[in-house]
Every structure is written in C-alpha cells, then in structure tokens.
Write an enzyme that holds these catalytic residues in place. Structure first.
Site, short mmCIF file in Angstrom:
data_model
loop_
_atom_site.label_atom_id
_atom_site.label_comp_id
_atom_site.label_asym_id
_atom_site.label_seq_id
_atom_site.Cartn_x
_atom_site.Cartn_y
_atom_site.Cartn_z
N GLY A 69 63.21 -23.56 -10.75
CA GLY A 69 62.19 -24.20 -9.91
C GLY A 69 61.62 -23.30 -8.83
O GLY A 69 60.47 -23.46 -8.43
N HIS A 136 39.09 -31.41 -12.27
CA HIS A 136 38.21 -30.49 -13.00
C HIS A 136 37.97 -29.15 -12.29
O HIS A 136 37.88 -29.07 -11.08
CB HIS A 136 36.85 -31.18 -13.25
CG HIS A 136 36.12 -31.49 -11.99
ND1 HIS A 136 35.26 -30.61 -11.39
CD2 HIS A 136 36.15 -32.59 -11.19
CE1 HIS A 136 34.78 -31.16 -10.29
NE2 HIS A 136 35.30 -32.36 -10.14
N HIS A 145 53.23 -23.95 -8.42
CA HIS A 145 53.91 -25.23 -8.68
C HIS A 145 53.13 -26.34 -7.98
O HIS A 145 52.97 -26.32 -6.76
CB HIS A 145 55.35 -25.15 -8.14
CG HIS A 145 56.14 -26.41 -8.30
ND1 HIS A 145 57.45 -26.50 -7.88
CD2 HIS A 145 55.85 -27.63 -8.82
CE1 HIS A 145 57.92 -27.72 -8.13
NE2 HIS A 145 56.95 -28.42 -8.69
#
Ligand SMILES: CC(=O)SCCNC(=O)CCNC(=O)[C@H](O)C(C)(C)COP(=O)(O)OP(=O)(O)OC[C@H]1O[C@@H](n2cnc3c(N)ncnc32)[C@H](O)[C@@H]1OP(=O)(O)O
Length: 214
Positions: A69, A136, A145
C-alpha cells in the site's frame, strides 16, 4: 492466469480477496522479505522479494503484482526487481465501472465499486481504491493512490506517487504534485505543490516534506 503476489500486509490481503472474486487467477507465489528462505506450502511458493527474478525463469507464464500500500515502497520494489512491465498483472474488480476509453497501466489495481470515467489515464502500479471516483479526462500517474471514497472530478491531474486520502474531493482542473498526500476528508480547490501534505476544507498545505520523493 498464474500470479505471484509481492507483499503480505493489509493491502495484499485485499488484493488476494479481489483475485478470488475475479476467479480464473491462481496465486502460485507469495513473496515478502519476512521470508528468508524459499519453500512451498500447499503448492504455493514462498520466498523473499528478490526470488521474483528466479521465479520468472522457472515459471515464465507467471505475472506479478506488487501489493504494497505504501506508494514509495511499491516504487522501490518495482525498481529493485527490474521486471519488464509486460510481466505485471492489472487487477480490476468486477463491480468497478471502467469507461472503454480509459487506460490502466501494468501493476495497477481497481477495487470494488470504483468508477473510472471517460478518457482517464491511470498509470502503472497505481491504486484506485474502494468506491473511489475518477472523473473524465483525469490522470492518476504511476504509483499514485486514490483512497476509498475519494473523488477526482473532471480534468484532475494526480502526479506520480501522490495519495488522495479517503473521502477527499478535488475540484475540476486541479493538480496534485508528485508524492504529495492529501489528507482524509480534504476538499482541494487549488493546485497542491509536490512533496507536501495538505489537509482540510479547503485544503491547505500543512507540511513540506524535507525528504523529497523516491
Ligand atoms: C484501505 C485503506 O486504508 S487506504 C488508505 C487511506 N488512508 C487515508 O486516507 C489516510 C490519509 N492520511 C491522513 O489524513 C493523515 O492524517 C495525514 C497524512 C494528512 C497527516 O498525517 P501525519 O503527518 O501523521 O499528521 P498528524 O496526524 O501528526 O497531524 C498533523 C496535523 O494535521 C492535522 N490533520 C491530520 N490529518 C488531517 C485531516 N485528514 N484533516 C484535517 N486535519 C488533519 C492534525 O490535526 C494535526 O494538526 P495540528 O498540527 O494542528 O495538531
């Protein structure tokens, strides 16, 4: 597909669960530096991270996934291994909505119920976490992340290694500099420079990192 998972922490647990859900993917290797010897258990190979290099010789059809992570550590492992991009898997949970015009790089994962809309580019080894929304024309660069429930509205640029904290929102057209962390729950209404931490509503730079990026 056969896959070797690198990293055995909390993020890895979720990735392995996702792999079970996808089906048709068999975990044949678990690599982590907590193992200082190479061994098999129930036909799964265990060994230190660097065993990945020999693994490619013994099992040429295996794909790899760095399930760590921490963005910096993920990059360090990828650089240390030097495995070609084509040998990394891209993992997408079946409940995620991904526009057909979106590209997602090798080694990246899209978690359950995430939405990635039209003309988004997601780089390599990025994480689009549970219920995140990437609208978009946005960019999520390599090693970045987008945490659970975070929202990138349209045309947002998240540069390399940056983390958008859980439930944070970035308004349209803003840029998050590389290796910056946006705190959980923040609302970003201005560009945020690289290598810093920004928190709050509206998000303000809280700490400038002195260590720089990887
Ligand atoms: C499945 C998963 O788990 S995915 C992982 C998702 N993870 C996240 O979303 C975590 C995001 N991280 C955060 O929000 C962290 O609090 C960070 C990175 C912003 C700051 O962490 P640290 O550097 O350890 O800061 P620390 O906890 O010492 O706080 C420093 C200051 O910022 C404030 N602060 C920290 N986080 C936040 C936040 N999210 N919003 C507002 N203020 C905050 C603290 O109150 C403190 O303020 P003070 O200086 O006035 O006392």
């Amino acid at each position: 597909m056969k896959i070797a998972i690198i990293g055995q922490g909390g993020h890895s647990k979720v990735v392995r669960d996702l792999i079970k859900t996808i089906g048709e993917v068999e975990i044949v290797g678990c690599l982590d530096d907590q193992y200082n010897a190479e061994f098999y258990r129930e036909q799964v190979f265990y060994g230190p991270v660097d065993a990945a290099r020999t693994f490619t010789e013994d099992f040429p059809d295996v794909r790899f996934f760095v399930a760590v992570g921490n963005n910096r550590v993920r990059k360090q492992i990828v650089e240390r291994l030097g495995i070609p991009d084509a040998l990394y898997a891209t993992l997408i949970h079946p409940t995620a909505h991904i526009s057909s015009s979106t590209s997602i790089g090798p080694g990246s994962v899209v978690m359950p119920c995430a939405v990635i809309n039209t003309d988004v580019q997601v780089g390599a080894h990025a994480i689009i976490n549970t219920c995140a929304v990437v609208e978009h024309d946005s960019l999520v660069a390599n090693y970045a992340h987008v945490s659970p429930n975070a929202t990138l509205t349209g045309n947002v640029m998240v540069r390399e290694g940056a983390q958008i904290g859980a439930s944070a929102t970035v308004i349209p057209g803003k840029e998050i500099g590389k290796w910056t962390i946006v705190g959980a729950g923040a609302t970003v209404i201005d560009d945020i420079p690289p290598y810093c931490t920004a928190v709050g509503v509206p998000a303000m730079v809280k700490t400038k990192e002195i260590t720089g990026g990887v």
